[in-house]
Each structure stands twice: as C-alpha cells, then as structure tokens.
Design an enzyme around this catalytic site. Sequence first.
Site, PDB file in Angstrom:
ATOM      1  N   HIS A 232     -10.467  -5.472  10.072  1.00 13.68           N
ATOM      2  CA  HIS A 232     -11.011  -5.043   8.593  1.00 13.68           C
ATOM      3  C   HIS A 232     -12.421  -4.480   8.839  1.00 13.68           C
ATOM      4  CE1 HIS A 232      -7.763  -8.172   8.002  1.00 13.68           C
ATOM      5  NE2 HIS A 232      -7.901  -7.732   6.827  1.00 13.68           N
TER       6      HIS A 232
ATOM      7  N   GLU B  31       0.816  -1.013  -0.038  1.00  9.19           N
ATOM      8  CA  GLU B  31      -0.138   0.039  -0.069  1.00  9.19           C
ATOM      9  C   GLU B  31       0.922   1.279  -0.009  1.00  9.19           C
ATOM     10  OE1 GLU B  31      -0.592  -2.625   1.963  1.00  9.19           O
ATOM     11  OE2 GLU B  31      -2.714  -3.396   1.085  1.00  9.19           O
TER      12      GLU B  31
END
Lengths: 367, 323
Positions: free
Chosen positions: B128, B59
Amino acid sequence: MSTVARFHIDHVRFLDPQGEALGPLPDFARDPAQLVPMYRAMYLTRTFDAKAIALQRTGKLGTFASALGQEAIGVGVASAMRAEDALFPSYREHAAQLVRGVRIEESLRYWGGDERGSDFAQARHDFPNCVPIGTQVCHAAGAAYAFKLRGEARAAVCFLGDGGSSKGDFYEGLNFAAVWKAPLLIVVSNNQWAISVPRSAQSATATLAQKAIAAGVEGVQVDGNDLVAVHHVAREALAKARAGGRPTLIEAVTYRLGDHTTADDASRYRDPAVVQEQWSFEPLTRLRNHLVGLGAWGPDKEEALARECTETVNAAVEAYLNTPPPTTAAMFEHLFATLPAALVAQRDEALRFTPRKAGGQPGGDHG
Amino acid sequence: MRMSYREALRLALREALQNDARVFLMGEDVGRYGGSYAVSKGLLEEFGPERIRDTPLSELGFVGAGVGAALGGLRPIVEVMTVNFSLLALDQIVNSAALLRHMSGGQCSVPLVLRMATGAGRQLGAQHSHSLENWYAHIPGIRVLAPATVADARGMLAPALADPDPVVIFEHAQLYNLEDELPDDWRCDIARAAVRRAGAQASVFAYGGCLPKALQAAEELAAQGVEVEVVDLRVLRPLDIDTVAASVRRTHRAVVVDEGWRSGSLAAELIARIVETCFYELDAPPARVCSEEVPIPYAKHLEEAALPQVPKIVAAVKELLNV
C-alpha cells in the site's frame, strides 16, 4: 431449512432449424417488410465475410475474425436498436455493425490496420471493435449509466463471447449495470469456442444466461441461429432498458462455423464432422425457408440479392484498395486532441526516416 | 485563505460539480464515508448519491465504467483509493482510456479524470505504499499530474476536466494534511512545471510528496550558504523539459528527487532529457535521490530509511558542489 430464492432460465426459439414455426409468432415475424431487410443484412454479412477471408489469404487484409454462422445474432439485435443507442461490439460482430451503418470499406480498413476505419461516417455513437476480451462490458455499463443520468431514453448494447463471460470485467460490468439500474443489454454470443477452448471447459454452469442471476439481472437464453427469436428477445430487453433502466443478459446459442480468425486453423482441434453437422442449424437457411413459407421469397429474389450483395462488397473492396495507407504522421494524429510539443519533435524525427511514398497494402504484412 | 491540501481538493471538486452537470464523482467509499482520505466529505449530502457515487469493490469495473461514462457524454472523476489498487484497473487505463482515441481513428474522446493517492510514509506496508507515477508517465495518450502544493490541489482539477483526453492525478498521501495559504490566483497551467524557489548553485527537481522535502533541503542548504533552485515538475507526462532545461542552464547542476525506485524511474527519464538537451551546460554529472530498491518496509525507521529524505537531498547537493 427453507428456500429463500428460486430461479429459472427460459430458452426462446420460434423457428425450428428448417424454418417451421414452433408455435405462434410475434407480429414482426409474419411481416416480410420487416424480415427481408434482416435477411438481406445477414446475407451481406456472409458475403462480406467470405470476401474478407479471400483478401486476407491474398495478402490484402490483416487478420480477420469471421462471423460465419452467427449472423442472426448481430442482425437480430442491432435491428432492434435505435440510431441513438450505442453499440459496444467485440471483434466478431460486423453483422451488427453493418446494420448500424458501419460501411464495409470502413470495416475493411479496420481489419487492414488502418485506424481510420473505426472513425465511422454514420455510427457516430458506437464504439470501435473491442479486441481485449470483455473490457467493453464495463464501458457499456458506464455509458448506460451516463444515458440514465442525462435523462436520455437510450440504451447501450454490448456484445461478447462465451469466453468473455469468464472474465472479471464481465462480472463487474454486469454488477454495475444491475446496482445502478443502467439501461444495458449484454449479448453473449455463445459460439461454443474461445479459440480452441470448448464451452464445456469454459464454465461449469448449465447456461451462460444464468450468470446474470448472481448480479440480480434478468438472464434469458435464445436460439442464436433463429433470427426471429433473437430479434424478439432483443426488442423486449431494449424496451425494458429504455423504460426503466433495467439491464438484461441474453445468451445467444450459436456455433462458430469458421476458424477463430484467419490466424487459426480449427481443424487442428475440432472434429470436421461435428462442424458439418452444425451447418444444418445455420441461420440463413432457416430464415429463408420461413420467408418462402410466407410467400415472400423465391429463387429470383435470392439470385438478385446475391448479385446485389456481391456488387456492394466488391465496390467496398475497390474503395478500400484505392485508399492510400495511413502515413507515418498518422501514428501521432490521434494520440491526444492536441499533440504535446515533445511529441511533435518525436513525430518530426520519425518522419525524417520515412520514405516519402508509403508503399504496400495496409495489413499486408500481418499473419 | 489558509487551508489544507485536502480542503483545496474538495473545493475544486465542489466547484466542478456545481459548474458542470456532466461532472460526477465515483469510487470506493467516496459517498457516505467521504473518501478514504476524506477528500469528498460532505459532497454526498450536497450533490446526492447519483453524482457522488459509491461503487462496488471492483477497480477494473468502475474505471472501465468511467471510460464508458466519459464516452457517454459525462465528465467522470474516478477516485481510485490508491495507486496500489489501480493495478487492478491498468488494463482499462492503458488499453482502453489511453488508446480509444487512436483505436477509433479519432472518433472517441475519453475526457476522464482519474484521481488516486500515491506514495509511502504512512506505515501502510509494502502493498500500500507504491509510487508508480512513472508507470503512467510511460503511456502515450494520457496526461499525468502531481499536485504538490495547496494551490495546485485547488487549481489542477478544472483544466484536467477540460482536457478532452484522460488525465491521471496523483495525490501524495503525505500531502493531504499539508496547510498553506491559498493564493488569489491558484489557477494552474497543466502543461508547465513551476519554479518554487530561486537559487543559483544547483537545480533540485522534485514532484508530489518529495517537493516539501526538496524545499526543506533547500532551506537547510541556504543556512549553510548554498543556494539551490527548486523546480516542481508537477506535470509528469508530457514532461515540461523547457522549464527543466532553462533551470539547468542557470545553475549547471541537477539533482532529481523521486520517490519511485531508481531503475526505470522518472528521475532516470529526466536525467536522460537533461543530458540530451543541455549536456554541455553541465558542470557535474546529474545526481538523483530515489527510494531504495526494496519493498517499502512497514517498520517506521525502515520506511524512513527507504525513502528520499531531507538529509539525503542535502548530501546529494553538497556532493555535487563538492562542499
């Protein structure tokens, strides 16, 4: 068991520390018309460097990171770049920036805490100094990919230090450039010190250049104090990048002769005798001796150059000191292309509490 | 035309890729896989691997590369799989994308669009299921959007790409399957909040995944004779306080629904703004319905209990009205 891959790292050096050729030289290295401008840029960098430290010590500049001893890397690489290439510097690469056309007064403004200093009049494609460590490697990889996608024969050139090569950003950017075949040149200026952490404590690898291998990138180590070697290797890497979009990692081995920044005192953690010894490898003497050997240099020219560089730097300092500091409104100026209404109100509120006339030199309050 | 939120996002992506050669999409699994929420399905076949770019799993790296590509003259759309993983790229977003215009004295422009899924409700566990829109809304230098309708899913991308500054778009994971009629005029003003339902007795402010819940609550309240106005914040930075204040001036009561945790939340910011701008218009202290300040549980019943839900919104409004 069988060996499935084998790698090696070359070390490139053309001039020994006394400036004697160790073997056949590339053509440019016998051409004073090409070498003298690079010597001049190195000399100007060093003159600027000394002046900037003096300004900081007298409260006229903020914290400054000296490039003392590393001038050949920035100059050698930037002189191999084309105007349309893009530079992604760390904060210690004003040698490269000066070659790229960044003005000394712009650099002073930057170090004085005035962001207008990074709005370069000439080097419009170049990034501002990157203070976070290693993040610019990812930016450079992305820009290089953009050049490729746009079908432009341009390259991105990214500088970082030996400490930066331990960052995840470095590995990730390197990996991107490799799998995307992006026209990127990464230069690790290995000056042996990340503030007080020596190279030996930074990485267990024999070279930093070999970090490229894991990413499938060609890595080469060069004597970073040999302008001829740096320029030669950078030329080849940039030609390769522009032709086929292939990245290269150059580890330029040098030594940080100064403190990390003006906020540092390196004598607390390194032996002055070792630093003194490193002075015998510094890059200006080496190139000057080579130029003298070519019959292209002598005391008169050296004296004239010293005078010219001092005048150039002094004129820039004067321009810097005569620049009014940025106003409170400037904080809001480049936050967005157009300032949102809510922030207009905040700006107006901030201005209410601002003395009409801003006083003091930018950066004067820094450490 | 009736379509899902996901299809509306895809339509907007396809249009952007068709209209501007500088636009490309990159992220994890956006290519062959079609995106982890299937938003980019089919785009690889249509636009090829250079413009629908699968990235390595990094990322930090690809968001940074997006910043660089934007500076290099492209209009990158970077998909971060979820806001949870964007934490790995925070340095690139906060220290680079948001600051480079400032740090370059105006020389650099970062026309980057970052898309990411956000929110809980799909039993994905504590790591998450974050709602961290407020983190991004805290940062000067970026614009933060939260499309909550099919129309906004269709309409927000084009103005976001046209914005010369970085834009973060939060797609709530529970909205992808939302279906609705796409109105003829789906164009979106990314500076303004939107009134989604009129009502005189209280204002309910919501955004993203909480908007359908707020509208459902309004429906249930109407059945009980209570009419509330529902305002979709839609732009989380900079907040459109004019629309918010105008609503409060009409109804004199405010409830903010926010999936973020209460402390330091967007709801807190909104209430502060309401108090600052229309304190004397208020007939009651503003109220808020936020997530419980616990890690979002994995177990379904616990997850539901931790999040803002319709009954909680209904109860908050009724308490405010003392009915």
